[in-house]
Motif scaffolding. Structure first.
Motif, PDB file in Angstrom:
ATOM      1  N   MET A   1     -45.673  51.141 -18.038  1.00 34.04           N
ATOM      2  CA  MET A   1     -45.949  51.013 -16.616  1.00 34.04           C
ATOM      3  C   MET A   1     -44.684  51.350 -15.832  1.00 34.04           C
ATOM      4  O   MET A   1     -43.627  50.780 -16.090  1.00 34.04           O
ATOM      5  CB  MET A   1     -46.372  49.589 -16.284  1.00 34.04           C
ATOM      6  N   PRO A   2     -44.780  52.260 -14.879  1.00 32.77           N
ATOM      7  CA  PRO A   2     -43.615  52.589 -14.069  1.00 32.77           C
ATOM      8  C   PRO A   2     -43.110  51.381 -13.277  1.00 32.77           C
ATOM      9  O   PRO A   2     -43.888  50.596 -12.736  1.00 32.77           O
ATOM     10  CB  PRO A   2     -44.122  53.672 -13.131  1.00 32.77           C
ATOM     11  N   LEU A   3     -41.801  51.263 -13.252  1.00 29.66           N
ATOM     12  CA  LEU A   3     -41.112  50.180 -12.554  1.00 29.66           C
ATOM     13  C   LEU A   3     -40.161  50.824 -11.568  1.00 29.66           C
ATOM     14  O   LEU A   3     -39.534  51.843 -11.882  1.00 29.66           O
ATOM     15  CB  LEU A   3     -40.352  49.348 -13.583  1.00 29.66           C
ATOM     16  N   LYS A  47     -49.494  50.978 -12.470  1.00 31.38           N
ATOM     17  CA  LYS A  47     -50.081  51.499 -13.705  1.00 31.38           C
ATOM     18  C   LYS A  47     -49.678  52.949 -13.989  1.00 31.38           C
ATOM     19  O   LYS A  47     -49.722  53.394 -15.124  1.00 31.38           O
ATOM     20  CB  LYS A  47     -51.607  51.392 -13.644  1.00 31.38           C
ATOM     21  N   SER A  48     -49.328  53.677 -12.951  1.00 34.42           N
ATOM     22  CA  SER A  48     -48.955  55.085 -13.105  1.00 34.42           C
ATOM     23  C   SER A  48     -47.969  55.458 -12.004  1.00 34.42           C
ATOM     24  O   SER A  48     -47.783  54.711 -11.038  1.00 34.42           O
ATOM     25  CB  SER A  48     -50.192  55.981 -13.006  1.00 34.42           C
ATOM     26  N   HIS A  49     -47.378  56.630 -12.133  1.00 35.46           N
ATOM     27  CA  HIS A  49     -46.469  57.097 -11.085  1.00 35.46           C
ATOM     28  C   HIS A  49     -47.220  57.337  -9.779  1.00 35.46           C
ATOM     29  O   HIS A  49     -46.694  57.078  -8.699  1.00 35.46           O
ATOM     30  CB  HIS A  49     -45.726  58.359 -11.536  1.00 35.46           C
ATOM     31  N   GLU A  50     -48.444  57.823  -9.885  1.00 38.30           N
ATOM     32  CA  GLU A  50     -49.253  58.029  -8.680  1.00 38.30           C
ATOM     33  C   GLU A  50     -49.568  56.689  -8.008  1.00 38.30           C
ATOM     34  O   GLU A  50     -49.503  56.569  -6.783  1.00 38.30           O
ATOM     35  CB  GLU A  50     -50.550  58.773  -9.015  1.00 38.30           C
ATOM     36  N   ALA A  51     -49.894  55.672  -8.791  1.00 35.37           N
ATOM     37  CA  ALA A  51     -50.166  54.342  -8.232  1.00 35.37           C
ATOM     38  C   ALA A  51     -48.896  53.758  -7.611  1.00 35.37           C
ATOM     39  O   ALA A  51     -48.962  53.078  -6.583  1.00 35.37           O
ATOM     40  CB  ALA A  51     -50.707  53.413  -9.312  1.00 35.37           C
ATOM     41  N   LEU A  52     -47.751  54.035  -8.209  1.00 28.71           N
ATOM     42  CA  LEU A  52     -46.480  53.577  -7.658  1.00 28.71           C
ATOM     43  C   LEU A  52     -46.220  54.244  -6.313  1.00 28.71           C
ATOM     44  O   LEU A  52     -45.820  53.592  -5.349  1.00 28.71           O
ATOM     45  CB  LEU A  52     -45.352  53.891  -8.638  1.00 28.71           C
ATOM     46  N   MET A  72     -35.992  53.706  -6.048  1.00 29.62           N
ATOM     47  CA  MET A  72     -35.321  54.124  -7.273  1.00 29.62           C
ATOM     48  C   MET A  72     -36.240  53.803  -8.435  1.00 29.62           C
ATOM     49  O   MET A  72     -36.535  52.633  -8.695  1.00 29.62           O
ATOM     50  CB  MET A  72     -33.990  53.384  -7.424  1.00 29.62           C
ATOM     51  N   ILE A  73     -36.725  54.837  -9.137  1.00 30.20           N
ATOM     52  CA  ILE A  73     -37.613  54.640 -10.279  1.00 30.20           C
ATOM     53  C   ILE A  73     -36.767  54.336 -11.507  1.00 30.20           C
ATOM     54  O   ILE A  73     -35.817  55.056 -11.807  1.00 30.20           O
ATOM     55  CB  ILE A  73     -38.509  55.868 -10.501  1.00 30.20           C
ATOM     56  N   VAL A  74     -37.109  53.270 -12.190  1.00 33.48           N
ATOM     57  CA  VAL A  74     -36.374  52.838 -13.377  1.00 33.48           C
ATOM     58  C   VAL A  74     -36.708  53.761 -14.543  1.00 33.48           C
ATOM     59  O   VAL A  74     -37.883  54.010 -14.820  1.00 33.48           O
ATOM     60  CB  VAL A  74     -36.722  51.364 -13.727  1.00 33.48           C
ATOM     61  N   ILE A  75     -35.665  54.250 -15.232  1.00 33.68           N
ATOM     62  CA  ILE A  75     -35.904  55.097 -16.404  1.00 33.68           C
ATOM     63  C   ILE A  75     -35.648  54.355 -17.705  1.00 33.68           C
ATOM     64  O   ILE A  75     -36.137  54.733 -18.758  1.00 33.68           O
ATOM     65  CB  ILE A  75     -35.079  56.394 -16.365  1.00 33.68           C
ATOM     66  N   GLU A  76     -34.854  53.271 -17.645  1.00 34.17           N
ATOM     67  CA  GLU A  76     -34.596  52.436 -18.825  1.00 34.17           C
ATOM     68  C   GLU A  76     -34.154  51.066 -18.351  1.00 34.17           C
ATOM     69  O   GLU A  76     -33.472  50.947 -17.343  1.00 34.17           O
ATOM     70  CB  GLU A  76     -33.496  53.044 -19.690  1.00 34.17           C
ATOM     71  N   SER A  77     -34.558  50.039 -19.078  1.00 32.77           N
ATOM     72  CA  SER A  77     -34.117  48.675 -18.747  1.00 32.77           C
ATOM     73  C   SER A  77     -33.769  47.941 -20.035  1.00 32.77           C
ATOM     74  O   SER A  77     -34.248  48.298 -21.106  1.00 32.77           O
ATOM     75  CB  SER A  77     -35.193  47.921 -17.978  1.00 32.77           C
ATOM     76  N   ARG A  78     -32.938  46.929 -19.898  1.00 37.51           N
ATOM     77  CA  ARG A  78     -32.540  46.092 -21.042  1.00 37.51           C
ATOM     78  C   ARG A  78     -32.503  44.655 -20.612  1.00 37.51           C
ATOM     79  O   ARG A  78     -32.047  44.325 -19.524  1.00 37.51           O
ATOM     80  CB  ARG A  78     -31.156  46.497 -21.534  1.00 37.51           C
ATOM     81  N   LYS A  79     -32.963  43.779 -21.484  1.00 40.55           N
ATOM     82  CA  LYS A  79     -32.865  42.347 -21.259  1.00 40.55           C
ATOM     83  C   LYS A  79     -31.438  41.919 -21.653  1.00 40.55           C
ATOM     84  O   LYS A  79     -30.914  42.359 -22.670  1.00 40.55           O
ATOM     85  CB  LYS A  79     -33.882  41.568 -22.082  1.00 40.55           C
ATOM     86  N   VAL A  80     -30.860  41.065 -20.852  1.00 45.66           N
ATOM     87  CA  VAL A  80     -29.501  40.600 -21.121  1.00 45.66           C
ATOM     88  C   VAL A  80     -29.559  39.112 -21.434  1.00 45.66           C
ATOM     89  O   VAL A  80     -30.138  38.331 -20.677  1.00 45.66           O
ATOM     90  CB  VAL A  80     -28.584  40.839 -19.900  1.00 45.66           C
TER      91      VAL A  80
END
Length: 82
Positions: A1-3, A47-52, A72-80
């Motif tokens: 899911m795009p964030l 749910k999608s880039h279009e929905a975003l 700013m569309i997130v391309i990668e995330s990490r839990k810290v």
């Protein structure tokens, strides 16, 4: 899911009102009032880039007191671990 992280400028003094409106929008996960160039930062998911795109353009930007947004569309995330 795009964030995405949405940086929001509001009319002066309307931050609380905008935050209340954002809280009612499906897909808005977190909302922060901040100091600096922007007034509010929102974390949003769809749910999608279009929905975003629809979420930002047709819901967030249409809140009357919102003066502008930067997304700013997130391309990668990490839990810290704390």
């Amino acid at each position: 899911m795009p964030l995405a992280i949405v940086l929001i400028n509001t009319e002066i003094g309307s931050e609380s009102e905008v935050m209340d409106s954002l809280a009612k929008i499906e897909g808005v996960r977190e909302i922060y009032e901040v100091y600096g160039m922007y007034d509010i930062v929102a974390l949003v998911e769809a749910k999608s880039h279009e929905a975003l795109r629809e979420l930002v353009i047709n819901k967030i930007r249409r809140i009357p007191q919102v003066r502008g947004t930067t997304t700013m569309i997130v391309i990668e995330s990490r839990k810290v671990k704390q």
